[in-house]
Design an enzyme around this catalytic site. Structure first.
Site, PDB file in Angstrom:
ATOM      1  N   CYS A   1       0.895  -1.200  -0.106  1.00  0.00           N
ATOM      2  CA  CYS A   1      -0.109   0.213   0.076  1.00  0.00           C
ATOM      3  C   CYS A   1       0.951   1.360  -0.128  1.00  0.00           C
ATOM      4  O   CYS A   1       2.037   1.344  -0.003  1.00  0.00           O
ATOM      5  CB  CYS A   1      -0.703   0.095   1.313  1.00  0.00           C
ATOM      6  SG  CYS A   1      -1.782  -1.592   1.462  1.00  0.00           S
TER       7      CYS A   1
ATOM      8  N   CYS B   1      13.209  -4.094   1.592  1.00  0.00           N
ATOM      9  CA  CYS B   1      13.031  -4.861   0.572  1.00  0.00           C
ATOM     10  C   CYS B   1      13.669  -4.307  -0.735  1.00  0.00           C
ATOM     11  O   CYS B   1      13.170  -3.364  -1.306  1.00  0.00           O
ATOM     12  CB  CYS B   1      11.484  -4.839   0.301  1.00  0.00           C
ATOM     13  SG  CYS B   1      10.582  -5.477  -0.983  1.00  0.00           S
TER      14      CYS B   1
ATOM     15  N   SER C   1       7.372  -0.636 -15.778  1.00  0.00           N
ATOM     16  CA  SER C   1       8.608  -0.809 -14.629  1.00  0.00           C
ATOM     17  C   SER C   1       9.915  -1.511 -15.675  1.00  0.00           C
ATOM     18  O   SER C   1      11.024  -1.463 -14.918  1.00  0.00           O
ATOM     19  CB  SER C   1       8.046  -1.750 -13.637  1.00  0.00           C
ATOM     20  OG  SER C   1       7.534  -3.031 -14.246  1.00  0.00           O
TER      21      SER C   1
ATOM     22  N   ASP D   1      12.377  -7.210 -18.920  1.00  0.00           N
ATOM     23  CA  ASP D   1      11.392  -6.823 -17.893  1.00  0.00           C
ATOM     24  C   ASP D   1      11.972  -6.684 -16.634  1.00  0.00           C
ATOM     25  O   ASP D   1      13.137  -7.431 -16.379  1.00  0.00           O
ATOM     26  CB  ASP D   1      10.206  -7.796 -17.952  1.00  0.00           C
ATOM     27  CG  ASP D   1       9.084  -7.185 -17.264  1.00  0.00           C
ATOM     28  OD1 ASP D   1       8.972  -6.274 -16.772  1.00  0.00           O
ATOM     29  OD2 ASP D   1       7.897  -7.875 -17.334  1.00  0.00           O
ATOM     30  N   ASP D   2      11.457  -6.233 -15.603  1.00  0.00           N
ATOM     31  CA  ASP D   2      12.266  -6.177 -14.146  1.00  0.00           C
ATOM     32  C   ASP D   2      12.155  -7.466 -13.485  1.00  0.00           C
ATOM     33  O   ASP D   2      13.001  -7.542 -12.676  1.00  0.00           O
ATOM     34  CB  ASP D   2      11.512  -5.026 -13.488  1.00  0.00           C
ATOM     35  CG  ASP D   2      10.089  -5.440 -13.372  1.00  0.00           C
ATOM     36  OD1 ASP D   2       9.438  -5.889 -12.144  1.00  0.00           O
ATOM     37  OD2 ASP D   2       9.145  -5.130 -14.067  1.00  0.00           O
TER      38      ASP D   2
ATOM     39  N   CYS E   1       6.685 -14.526  -0.434  1.00  0.00           N
ATOM     40  CA  CYS E   1       7.102 -13.295   0.295  1.00  0.00           C
ATOM     41  C   CYS E   1       5.770 -13.003   1.427  1.00  0.00           C
ATOM     42  O   CYS E   1       4.735 -12.837   0.931  1.00  0.00           O
ATOM     43  CB  CYS E   1       7.099 -11.942  -0.505  1.00  0.00           C
ATOM     44  SG  CYS E   1       7.242 -10.550   0.455  1.00  0.00           S
TER      45      CYS E   1
ATOM     46  N   CYS F   1      16.349  -7.250   2.290  1.00  0.00           N
ATOM     47  CA  CYS F   1      15.755  -8.367   2.412  1.00  0.00           C
ATOM     48  C   CYS F   1      15.650  -8.896   0.777  1.00  0.00           C
ATOM     49  O   CYS F   1      15.031  -8.360  -0.091  1.00  0.00           O
ATOM     50  CB  CYS F   1      14.138  -8.213   2.935  1.00  0.00           C
ATOM     51  SG  CYS F   1      13.322  -9.636   2.682  1.00  0.00           S
TER      52      CYS F   1
ATOM     53  N   CYS G   1      13.012 -13.446  -1.636  1.00  0.00           N
ATOM     54  CA  CYS G   1      12.368 -14.103  -2.695  1.00  0.00           C
ATOM     55  C   CYS G   1      13.250 -14.533  -3.909  1.00  0.00           C
ATOM     56  O   CYS G   1      12.875 -15.518  -4.611  1.00  0.00           O
ATOM     57  CB  CYS G   1      11.412 -12.927  -3.267  1.00  0.00           C
ATOM     58  SG  CYS G   1      12.254 -11.285  -3.706  1.00  0.00           S
TER      59      CYS G   1
HETATM   60  P1  5GP Z   1       4.402 -12.382 -14.321  1.00  0.00           P
HETATM   61  O1  5GP Z   1       3.492 -11.831 -15.339  1.00  0.00           O
HETATM   62  O2  5GP Z   1       5.581 -12.951 -14.800  1.00  0.00           O
HETATM   63  O3  5GP Z   1       3.524 -13.148 -13.485  1.00  0.00           O
HETATM   64  O4  5GP Z   1       4.873 -11.160 -13.503  1.00  0.00           O
HETATM   65  C1  5GP Z   1       5.865 -10.172 -13.976  1.00  0.00           C
HETATM   66  C2  5GP Z   1       5.307  -8.914 -14.349  1.00  0.00           C
HETATM   67  O5  5GP Z   1       4.464  -8.227 -13.295  1.00  0.00           O
HETATM   68  C3  5GP Z   1       6.473  -7.988 -14.702  1.00  0.00           C
HETATM   69  O6  5GP Z   1       6.113  -7.219 -15.630  1.00  0.00           O
HETATM   70  C4  5GP Z   1       6.535  -7.001 -13.358  1.00  0.00           C
HETATM   71  O7  5GP Z   1       6.622  -5.434 -13.757  1.00  0.00           O
HETATM   72  C5  5GP Z   1       5.037  -7.228 -12.725  1.00  0.00           C
HETATM   73  N1  5GP Z   1       5.020  -7.401 -11.167  1.00  0.00           N
HETATM   74  C6  5GP Z   1       5.855  -7.974 -10.620  1.00  0.00           C
HETATM   75  N2  5GP Z   1       5.685  -8.004  -9.249  1.00  0.00           N
HETATM   76  C7  5GP Z   1       4.600  -7.518  -9.138  1.00  0.00           C
HETATM   77  C8  5GP Z   1       3.723  -7.078  -8.222  1.00  0.00           C
HETATM   78  O8  5GP Z   1       3.900  -7.544  -7.010  1.00  0.00           O
HETATM   79  N3  5GP Z   1       2.537  -6.484  -8.501  1.00  0.00           N
HETATM   80  C9  5GP Z   1       2.130  -6.277  -9.665  1.00  0.00           C
HETATM   81  N4  5GP Z   1       1.169  -5.375 -10.097  1.00  0.00           N
HETATM   82  N5  5GP Z   1       2.795  -6.327 -10.793  1.00  0.00           N
HETATM   83  C10 5GP Z   1       3.989  -7.114 -10.392  1.00  0.00           C
HETATM   84 MG    MG Z   2       5.869  -4.932 -15.662  1.00  0.00          MG
END
Ligand code: 5GP
Ligand code: MG
Length: 461
Positions: free
Chosen positions: A14, A254, A303, A365-366, A402, A451, A454
């Protein structure tokens, strides 16, 4: 019932904002702060403001939908706290919208919270055994109730030290940044491990606290300080004071806040988020084998943007926005069913064929969590005529769940869990995949105050 509660509360991330605005009503300023923190939560938004009497105004939806300007204008008072909520398990309920407020000995007190506290379920159970009822399934209500029942006196008499002692005693296993608004006072607390960021601004307009300093950017010449783990702030009309409530010095900030969550313009954990992401991209490029060449680097917006730029600059491969992101769509990640998530990714991105056709593409991607985004985008690029697609992630493989606020599902759902790079590439249809080597993280996140659980297949004690 009990397992339902669990799924409701785990994975909650949040944004919080609050403080004191000198000689003016704070409601519009609270909304302004929340708009800047919208990326931290899109399910609901709420504020509590006033002086002695606290007005709570909260709704489901994005900040602009949830908090209407004509309603905000009616809310008086210079003190206030505010919250945007991001819960991920599909269960977005009105009763869980923050702030939570109660009246005790005739005095109002409100609270907002960012994080997850592990002991909340047990404490809730103890309360319920004594016949106490809760209005929500959120751990924030449990925290407020525990503080009230421990201090047993009117909120105007609560001190920073007493609240801090209570948090340490009952919620030491959690991650939290908490704001508490008692009559004519706002208190802020950052947990003694410091999982989540908390920032303080002093300016001529007043005193403010927020999850990220980007929330202060409309203040004039603010003096900004990061609140350390185990520290907090007490804000009154006259002053704001930073105070300590814990002696624990073992921080666990984190890393995912920098990798994915925070706004690139923010400076948290003593670092700028954009610069960190550029550096992660550069390190990823340096970890490539020498003979690896490609025609174009394409980011997965938003991101993935900065890390892709860092990667392109370090590898000297041209950078292009080959996928346009639709800014009007809801986020894909928090959809509760896989089919919905897939459709959402398809609607979210549009390929630019001129950039992609017959090209050997590096797709950056991140992070990869379930692999939904990368699977869909790889196939989209191939359909648009890419010759090869090489997936790259600027974070190491996410292989563990996590409990401290970032939304990561069960291990079995994680695409990188128990799989080789070759197997993962095959699963998402890419020609190759590489993740940032785990060892490279320490070049960006120096020291042992982070941390990174993950990325490890074991839980830190
Ligand atoms: P995936 O599609 O592999 O399940 O998740 C990776 C994508 O979701 C990446 O583009 C990343 O930027 C985004 N992402 C990673 N962690 C989170 C999260 O905790 N919340 C949200 N909304 N997006 C996330
Ligand atoms: Mg993303």
């Amino acid at each position: 019932m009990f397992s339902k509660l669990k799924t409701d509360k785990i994975h909650e991330e949040c944004g919080i904002f609050g403080g004191y605005l000198k000689d003016k009503d704070i409601a519009a300023t609270l909304k302004c702060g929340l708009l800047k923190l919208q990326h931290r939560g899109q399910d609901s938004a709420g504020i509590s403001c006033g002086f002695d009497v606290q007005n709570v105004y909260k709704n489901l939806g994005l900040v602009n939908t949830a908090l209407r300007d004509n309603e905000l204008r009616k809310l008086k008072g210079s003190f206030g706290i505010a919250h945007v909520r991001y819960s991920t398990c599909g269960d977005v309920k009105e009763e869980n919208i923050q702030p939570v407020k109660t009246t005790y000995f005739g005095e109002d007190v409100s609270l907002v919270h960012n994080g997850n506290v592990k002991q909340a379920e047990k404490i809730r159970e103890e309360f319920e055994k004594n016949g106490e009822v809760f209005l929500s399934t959120s751990d924030s209500e449990v925290i407020l109730k525990k503080i009230v029942s421990s201090l047993k006196k009117p909120p105007s008499k609560w001190t920073f030290e007493e609240i801090g002692e209570c948090l340490l005693k009952y919620f030491s296993l959690g991650s939290y940044c908490i704001l508490i608004y008692t009559p004519n006072r706002v208190f802020a607390f950052r947990d003694n491990f410091g999982y989540r960021p908390l920032m303080l601004a002093k300016s001529k307009e007043g005193f403010f606290v927020a999850s990220e300093d980007i929330a202060f950017c409309s203040l004039s010449e603010p003096e900004i300080v990061e609140i350390k783990a185990g520290f907090g702030v007490e804000i009154t009309k006259e002053d704001c004071q930073i105070k300590s409530f814990s002696s624990n010095k073992a921080s666990r900030q984190c890393v995912f806040e920098h990798i994915y969550f925070a706004n690139p313009a923010s400076n948290i954990f003593s670092k700028n988020v954009y610069t960190t992401r550029i550096k992660l991209g550069e390190l990823l490029a340096k970890s490539e084998e020498n003979d690896f060449r490609a025609d174009v680097v394409i980011p997965v917006m938003d991101s993935g943007f900065a890390c892709a730029l860092g990667y392109a600059q370090a590898s000297k491969i041209p950078f292009h926005v080959g996928l346009v992101r639709n800014p009007w769509l809801e986020r894909s990640f928090i959809q509760s069913q896989q089919e919905l998530r897939k459709n959402n990714v398809r609607q979210k991105f549009a390929p630019i064929k001129e950039v992609i056709l017959n090209k050997k593409v590096v797709l950056l991607d991140d992070s990869l969590v379930r692999g939904t985004t990368s699977r869909e985008i790889v196939s989209m690029l191939k359909r648009a005529g890419a010759k090869e697609v090489h997936m790259r992630s600027s974070s190491p493989k996410i292989i563990n769940t996590c409990f401290f606020g970032v939304d990561i599902p069960t291990k079995e759902e994680l695409i990188a869990y128990n799989k080789t790079d070759f197997e993962i590439a095959k699963e998402i249809g890419a020609d190759s995949i590489k993740f940032l080597p785990f060892e490279s993280l320490s070049e960006v996140f120096e020291g042992d105050m982070w941390c990174n659980q993950c990325f490890l297949d074991e839980v830190q004690k």
